[in-house]
Design a protein around this motif. Structure first.
Motif, PDB file in Angstrom:
ATOM      1  N   GLY A  64      15.234   2.336 -11.299  1.00  0.00           N
ATOM      2  CA  GLY A  64      14.137   2.053 -10.388  1.00  0.00           C
ATOM      3  C   GLY A  64      14.537   1.248  -9.171  1.00  0.00           C
ATOM      4  O   GLY A  64      13.867   1.313  -8.129  1.00  0.00           O
ATOM      5  N   TYR A  65      15.637   0.494  -9.270  1.00  0.00           N
ATOM      6  CA  TYR A  65      16.086  -0.297  -8.113  1.00  0.00           C
ATOM      7  C   TYR A  65      16.566   0.602  -6.974  1.00  0.00           C
ATOM      8  O   TYR A  65      16.572   0.183  -5.817  1.00  0.00           O
ATOM      9  N   ALA A  66      16.968   1.816  -7.289  1.00  0.00           N
ATOM     10  CA  ALA A  66      17.516   2.719  -6.275  1.00  0.00           C
ATOM     11  C   ALA A  66      16.439   3.596  -5.633  1.00  0.00           C
ATOM     12  O   ALA A  66      16.747   4.416  -4.775  1.00  0.00           O
ATOM     13  N   GLU A  67      15.185   3.445  -6.066  1.00  0.00           N
ATOM     14  CA  GLU A  67      14.109   4.292  -5.545  1.00  0.00           C
ATOM     15  C   GLU A  67      13.068   3.470  -4.799  1.00  0.00           C
ATOM     16  O   GLU A  67      12.776   2.328  -5.170  1.00  0.00           O
ATOM     17  N   ASP A  68      12.515   4.071  -3.748  1.00  0.00           N
ATOM     18  CA  ASP A  68      11.466   3.441  -2.956  1.00  0.00           C
ATOM     19  C   ASP A  68      10.119   3.979  -3.445  1.00  0.00           C
ATOM     20  O   ASP A  68       9.824   5.163  -3.265  1.00  0.00           O
ATOM     21  N   PRO A  69       9.288   3.150  -4.063  1.00  0.00           N
ATOM     22  CA  PRO A  69       8.018   3.648  -4.609  1.00  0.00           C
ATOM     23  C   PRO A  69       7.083   4.199  -3.536  1.00  0.00           C
ATOM     24  O   PRO A  69       6.324   5.139  -3.803  1.00  0.00           O
ATOM     25  N   ALA A  70       7.140   3.649  -2.333  1.00  0.00           N
ATOM     26  CA  ALA A  70       6.271   4.145  -1.261  1.00  0.00           C
ATOM     27  C   ALA A  70       6.630   5.575  -0.877  1.00  0.00           C
ATOM     28  O   ALA A  70       5.752   6.392  -0.563  1.00  0.00           O
ATOM     29  N   LEU A 125       2.156   9.778  -9.863  1.00  0.00           N
ATOM     30  CA  LEU A 125       1.636   8.571 -10.515  1.00  0.00           C
ATOM     31  C   LEU A 125       2.554   8.154 -11.663  1.00  0.00           C
ATOM     32  O   LEU A 125       2.846   6.968 -11.849  1.00  0.00           O
ATOM     33  N   ALA A 126       3.009   9.147 -12.431  1.00  0.00           N
ATOM     34  CA  ALA A 126       3.939   8.851 -13.525  1.00  0.00           C
ATOM     35  C   ALA A 126       5.275   8.342 -12.982  1.00  0.00           C
ATOM     36  O   ALA A 126       5.891   7.436 -13.549  1.00  0.00           O
ATOM     37  N   ARG A 127       5.734   8.928 -11.884  1.00  0.00           N
ATOM     38  CA  ARG A 127       6.990   8.482 -11.279  1.00  0.00           C
ATOM     39  C   ARG A 127       6.884   7.054 -10.775  1.00  0.00           C
ATOM     40  O   ARG A 127       7.841   6.276 -10.857  1.00  0.00           O
ATOM     41  N   LEU A 128       5.723   6.715 -10.230  1.00  0.00           N
ATOM     42  CA  LEU A 128       5.518   5.352  -9.749  1.00  0.00           C
ATOM     43  C   LEU A 128       5.642   4.351 -10.892  1.00  0.00           C
ATOM     44  O   LEU A 128       6.281   3.293 -10.748  1.00  0.00           O
ATOM     45  N   VAL A 129       5.044   4.690 -12.035  1.00  0.00           N
ATOM     46  CA  VAL A 129       5.168   3.830 -13.215  1.00  0.00           C
ATOM     47  C   VAL A 129       6.628   3.706 -13.629  1.00  0.00           C
ATOM     48  O   VAL A 129       7.117   2.608 -13.938  1.00  0.00           O
ATOM     49  N   THR A 149       1.029  -0.860  -4.592  1.00  0.00           N
ATOM     50  CA  THR A 149       1.681   0.254  -3.901  1.00  0.00           C
ATOM     51  C   THR A 149       0.712   1.410  -3.691  1.00  0.00           C
ATOM     52  O   THR A 149       0.658   2.001  -2.594  1.00  0.00           O
ATOM     53  N   LEU A 150      -0.067   1.745  -4.707  1.00  0.00           N
ATOM     54  CA  LEU A 150      -1.078   2.786  -4.560  1.00  0.00           C
ATOM     55  C   LEU A 150      -2.079   2.423  -3.471  1.00  0.00           C
ATOM     56  O   LEU A 150      -2.463   3.258  -2.644  1.00  0.00           O
ATOM     57  N   ASP A 151      -2.505   1.182  -3.471  1.00  0.00           N
ATOM     58  CA  ASP A 151      -3.483   0.717  -2.497  1.00  0.00           C
ATOM     59  C   ASP A 151      -2.916   0.772  -1.076  1.00  0.00           C
ATOM     60  O   ASP A 151      -3.580   1.229  -0.142  1.00  0.00           O
ATOM     61  N   ASP A 152      -1.675   0.319  -0.915  1.00  0.00           N
ATOM     62  CA  ASP A 152      -1.058   0.257   0.412  1.00  0.00           C
ATOM     63  C   ASP A 152      -0.776   1.640   0.993  1.00  0.00           C
ATOM     64  O   ASP A 152      -0.964   1.869   2.188  1.00  0.00           O
ATOM     65  N   VAL A 153      -0.282   2.554   0.152  1.00  0.00           N
ATOM     66  CA  VAL A 153       0.170   3.859   0.647  1.00  0.00           C
ATOM     67  C   VAL A 153      -0.980   4.858   0.766  1.00  0.00           C
ATOM     68  O   VAL A 153      -1.137   5.531   1.788  1.00  0.00           O
ATOM     69  N   LEU A 154      -1.800   4.975  -0.282  1.00  0.00           N
ATOM     70  CA  LEU A 154      -2.873   5.971  -0.274  1.00  0.00           C
ATOM     71  C   LEU A 154      -4.128   5.482   0.435  1.00  0.00           C
ATOM     72  O   LEU A 154      -4.939   6.290   0.897  1.00  0.00           O
ATOM     73  N   LYS A 155      -4.302   4.163   0.484  1.00  0.00           N
ATOM     74  CA  LYS A 155      -5.513   3.562   1.058  1.00  0.00           C
ATOM     75  C   LYS A 155      -6.785   4.209   0.497  1.00  0.00           C
ATOM     76  O   LYS A 155      -7.657   4.693   1.236  1.00  0.00           O
ATOM     77  N   PRO A 156      -6.898   4.225  -0.821  1.00  0.00           N
ATOM     78  CA  PRO A 156      -8.077   4.822  -1.460  1.00  0.00           C
ATOM     79  C   PRO A 156      -9.249   3.843  -1.428  1.00  0.00           C
ATOM     80  O   PRO A 156      -9.122   2.712  -0.938  1.00  0.00           O
ATOM     81  N   ARG A 157     -10.366   4.270  -1.986  1.00  0.00           N
ATOM     82  CA  ARG A 157     -11.522   3.378  -2.072  1.00  0.00           C
ATOM     83  C   ARG A 157     -11.378   2.368  -3.201  1.00  0.00           C
ATOM     84  O   ARG A 157     -12.147   1.405  -3.270  1.00  0.00           O
ATOM     85  N   GLY A 158     -10.400   2.583  -4.046  1.00  0.00           N
ATOM     86  CA  GLY A 158     -10.152   1.628  -5.117  1.00  0.00           C
ATOM     87  C   GLY A 158      -9.052   2.109  -6.040  1.00  0.00           C
ATOM     88  O   GLY A 158      -8.771   3.309  -6.123  1.00  0.00           O
TER      89      GLY A 158
END
Length: 207
Positions: A64-70, A125-129, A149-158
């Motif tokens: 996981g250190y080698a991957e950018d979640p965004a 979503l699974a990859r993010l986990v 990360t989900l909030d920052d990138v997708l900017k969903p309603r919640g």
């Protein structure tokens, strides 16, 4: 028996570096040192290849250190025929390691978000986990990182995230308590502001 913790603080993914990466030879020598410290002989037949195997395993366990979640969430889709309800992925297998003892954390994550015009491929979503799981972790921090990360990138309603996991630093050492799950949650937007949405999330994941 469960321990429940609610994290209300924001934890953006850490970008700190620990310095120059050791060579494979240096890492393998460190494993030999630990074997000697444990009381065994790294030169005996059964342990000769163990340092190499351990360093290869570390590369997999901490990929996981080698991957950018965004970047994983960067590609989104807007052609969803007007879909504007909750997206939930539950029971995502989680394998991580605690940063205090480097002992396994085994459990599952439940992730949900309420889209605001765009969705992401569900496998992401699974990859993010996995990305945050494959790092040395504290469960509370990992829960917050996934949600933020989900909030920052997708900017969903919640966003709603819940992790339930057993920590082997507690079951195989120290207090030796087996079958104890730690539950952590993080809510943003409507899941945080609307108790009915929070309750709906728990119903959808079967809690």
């Amino acid at each position: 028996m469960s321990v429940i913790a609610y994290d209300s603080k924001s934890h953006a993914p850490s970008k700190e570096k620990a310095g120059a990466e050791p060579t494979a030879a240096e890492a393998e020598e460190a494993v030999r040192t630990l074997i000697r410290w444990a009381g065994d002989n790294p030169a005996r037949e059964g342990l000769l290849d163990t340092p190499s195997r351990v360093t290869k395993a570390f590369k997999e366990w901490f990929a996981g250190y080698a991957e950018d979640p965004a970047e994983v969430l960067a590609r989104t889709f807007e052609e969803v025929e007007g879909y504007d309800d909750i997206v939930v992925m539950k029971d995502i297998r989680l394998e991580s390691y605690c940063e205090h003892h480097m002992a396994p954390i085994i459990g599952k994550a439940h992730v949900a978000y309420l889209p605001d015009g765009k969705v992401v491929g569900i496998s992401k979503l699974a990859r993010l986990v996995d990305i945050f799981g494959k790092r040395l972790q504290v469960q509370e921090k990992m829960t917050a990182q996934i949600a933020q990360t989900l909030d920052d990138v997708l900017k969903p309603r919640g966003v709603a995230v819940m992790i339930e996991a057993e920590h082997q630093c507690m079951s195989t050492r120290g207090i030796h308590k087996h079958g104890v799950d730690t539950l952590t949650t993080r809510f943003t937007g409507v899941f945080k502001d609307d108790p009915a949405m929070e309750a709906r999330f728990f119903r959808l994941i079967g809690r």
